[in-house]
Design a protein around this motif. Structure first.
Motif, PDB file in Angstrom:
ATOM      1  N   GLY A 123      -1.245   5.080   5.762  1.00 48.04           N
ATOM      2  CA  GLY A 123      -1.307   4.612   4.382  1.00 48.04           C
ATOM      3  C   GLY A 123      -2.671   4.192   3.885  1.00 48.04           C
ATOM      4  O   GLY A 123      -3.685   4.269   4.584  1.00 48.04           O
ATOM      5  N   SER A 124      -2.644   3.723   2.632  1.00 48.79           N
ATOM      6  CA  SER A 124      -3.859   3.267   1.957  1.00 48.79           C
ATOM      7  C   SER A 124      -4.434   2.004   2.580  1.00 48.79           C
ATOM      8  O   SER A 124      -5.581   1.635   2.292  1.00 48.79           O
ATOM      9  CB  SER A 124      -3.562   2.997   0.473  1.00 48.79           C
ATOM     10  N   LYS A 157      -7.345   2.264  -5.501  1.00 46.19           N
ATOM     11  CA  LYS A 157      -7.877   1.066  -6.176  1.00 46.19           C
ATOM     12  C   LYS A 157      -8.806   1.431  -7.327  1.00 46.19           C
ATOM     13  O   LYS A 157      -9.653   0.642  -7.742  1.00 46.19           O
ATOM     14  CB  LYS A 157      -8.591   0.168  -5.162  1.00 46.19           C
ATOM     15  N   GLY A 158      -8.639   2.658  -7.837  1.00 43.56           N
ATOM     16  CA  GLY A 158      -9.364   3.038  -9.046  1.00 43.56           C
ATOM     17  C   GLY A 158     -10.815   3.399  -8.813  1.00 43.56           C
ATOM     18  O   GLY A 158     -11.316   3.448  -7.692  1.00 43.56           O
ATOM     19  N   PHE A 159     -11.504   3.624  -9.934  1.00 46.83           N
ATOM     20  CA  PHE A 159     -12.875   4.128  -9.896  1.00 46.83           C
ATOM     21  C   PHE A 159     -13.839   3.149  -9.227  1.00 46.83           C
ATOM     22  O   PHE A 159     -14.743   3.557  -8.493  1.00 46.83           O
ATOM     23  CB  PHE A 159     -13.334   4.425 -11.324  1.00 46.83           C
ATOM     24  N   GLY A 217     -10.739   2.553   6.311  1.00 45.24           N
ATOM     25  CA  GLY A 217     -10.584   3.233   5.016  1.00 45.24           C
ATOM     26  C   GLY A 217      -9.176   3.787   4.928  1.00 45.24           C
ATOM     27  O   GLY A 217      -8.444   3.846   5.928  1.00 45.24           O
ATOM     28  N   SER A 218      -8.782   4.208   3.733  1.00 45.99           N
ATOM     29  CA  SER A 218      -7.447   4.774   3.552  1.00 45.99           C
ATOM     30  C   SER A 218      -7.266   6.020   4.418  1.00 45.99           C
ATOM     31  O   SER A 218      -8.186   6.831   4.560  1.00 45.99           O
ATOM     32  CB  SER A 218      -7.221   5.156   2.087  1.00 45.99           C
ATOM     33  N   ILE A 219      -6.073   6.177   4.994  1.00 46.11           N
ATOM     34  CA  ILE A 219      -5.728   7.399   5.703  1.00 46.11           C
ATOM     35  C   ILE A 219      -4.993   8.304   4.723  1.00 46.11           C
ATOM     36  O   ILE A 219      -3.970   7.929   4.164  1.00 46.11           O
ATOM     37  CB  ILE A 219      -4.870   7.115   6.946  1.00 46.11           C
ATOM     38  N   TYR A 267       0.829  -1.206   0.000  1.00 44.56           N
ATOM     39  CA  TYR A 267       0.000   0.000   0.000  1.00 44.56           C
ATOM     40  C   TYR A 267       0.865   1.258   0.000  1.00 44.56           C
ATOM     41  O   TYR A 267       2.010   1.261   0.447  1.00 44.56           O
ATOM     42  CB  TYR A 267      -0.912   0.012   1.235  1.00 44.56           C
ATOM     43  N   SER A 268       0.275   2.342  -0.467  1.00 44.57           N
ATOM     44  CA  SER A 268       0.958   3.631  -0.488  1.00 44.57           C
ATOM     45  C   SER A 268       1.106   4.204   0.918  1.00 44.57           C
ATOM     46  O   SER A 268       0.201   4.088   1.745  1.00 44.57           O
ATOM     47  CB  SER A 268       0.152   4.611  -1.356  1.00 44.57           C
ATOM     48  N   VAL A 269       2.257   4.822   1.173  1.00 38.74           N
ATOM     49  CA  VAL A 269       2.443   5.635   2.379  1.00 38.74           C
ATOM     50  C   VAL A 269       1.963   7.042   2.028  1.00 38.74           C
ATOM     51  O   VAL A 269       2.608   7.754   1.264  1.00 38.74           O
ATOM     52  CB  VAL A 269       3.924   5.663   2.813  1.00 38.74           C
TER      53      VAL A 269
END
Length: 357
Positions: free
Chosen positions: A277-278, A325-327, A301-303, A259-261
């Motif tokens: 992160g995500s 994770k896109g649309f 949920g994502s932070i 996941y993204s930081v």
């Protein structure tokens, strides 16, 4: 701040590495779309948020964690960045309408103070020793950073970067700018029109965030690939540079979810820091001991953004969809909120150093 949002955590509970969210409090009347940035005033428990709903909101936070909306103003497009001046009297906001605005917290008047040829991704106040007031630096997708004296409508200086500015932070005289293509530019604000140092991120994937150490001796970098790097400014300290993995699920077979930081915030007193992160988790770390202090359960949920208040007793984090994770994951039921986490016990205190004989 023991017990500020409820009962104080017992010493036994705080000694574990798994943190507790039970005393976290949601702010009332949160933004209507994902929060892009959070910042506390340096002089009071006043929290500002910028959001994809084109609005900036300012909240007063009470000792019991309750919040009251104090002011709201708009941009013409999503707002991506907010920052308070050192005296707490001004708030800058910047975004996709290619401009930055400053709100005077006394009069609540808002004026445009900066303009770029593309989205302004970040805006930060700074002060120089002989300046008569706060200065402003803005970083844009037009590949420039610009310096502004709030009394003038034209920039007092412009520096061209290698690519679009994705993230930027200031601490004392240290300005760190992260761009597309993983360039990191370090600028000494005493000599603001040239790069003191340029490097490519030690992380192999896109830079998501840079954040200056509390003592301005270096900075942390977070990437979209679940890694964080600790980087010192001076070459003499380069032996202390390192990177580590974070915000990853345990491997399942030969697949690891990464996941993204999304944000990194340094504790104003202890010099420890958070990553968020995500994956919907945040963690507190001690960079000097290379040790994780606390990890927390998923918040659902994502932070997208985090910040400490000036005394380091409240950690604010925003939960919302970050498009990782896109649309198809952008659903109406996705949580959208700003939470206040009371810092209790030794949650953010660095590990005691053991003197070697």
């Amino acid at each position: 701040m023991s017990g500020i949002f409820g009962a104080a955590t017992s010493t036994a509970a705080s000694s574990t590495t798994i943190g507790d969210l039970k005393n976290d409090v949601a702010i009332s009347n949160p933004p209507e779309d994902t929060v892009s940035d959070l910042t506390f005033s340096p002089t009071a428990d006043i929290l500002a948020t910028s959001s994809w709903d084109n609005k900036v909101r300012i909240y007063q936070i009470a000792q019991n964690g309750s919040s009251e909306g104090k002011h709201i103003y708009e941009h013409e497009a999503p707002v991506l960045s907010v920052d308070f001046s050192k005296d707490g009297n001004k708030l800058v906001s910047a975004g996709a309408d290619k401009q930055a605005k400053v709100c005077d917290l006394q009069s609540l008047q808002t004026v445009q103070v900066a303009a770029h040829d593309n989205t302004v991704r970040a805006a930060r106040f700074f002060e120089l020793p002989n300046s008569s007031g706060p200065m402003l630096v803005t970083g844009s997708w037009d590949k420039t950073i610009k310096y502004w004296d709030l009394r003038s409508q034209t920039p007092v200086g412009t520096v061209t970067c290698q690519d679009r500015v994705y993230t930027m932070d200031v601490r004392n005289s240290l300005l760190v700018v992260g761009t597309a293509d993983r360039y990191i530019n370090v600028i000494n604000l005493q000599d603001p029109l040239k790069f003191y140092k340029t490097l490519q991120s030690p992380l192999k994937w896109q830079t998501r965030v840079v954040s200056c150490f509390a003592d301005a001796s270096g900075f942390a970098i977070g990437s979209i690939e679940g890694r964080c790097a600790i980087q010192y400014v001076e070459d003499k300290d380069s032996a202390s540079n390192f990177s580590f993995k974070c915000h990853r699920d345990p491997p399942s077979g030969n697949v690891t979810q990464v996941y993204s930081v999304n944000d990194i915030s340094f504790h104003p007193q202890h010099g420890t820091f958070s990553t968020a992160g995500s994956d919907g988790t945040f963690h507190f770390w001690d960079k000097d001991a290379k040790h994780r202090l606390k990890g927390y359960p998923t918040v659902g949920g994502s932070i997208t953004a985090t910040t400490f208040n000036s005394s380091g007793t409240i950690f604010a984090y925003a939960v919302g969809y970050d498009w990782s994770k896109g649309f198809y994951q952008n659903q109406a039921t996705y949580p959208n909120k700003v939470m206040l986490h009371p810092i209790q016990g030794d949650e953010c205190k660095p590990r005691p150093t053991v003197k070697k004989r």
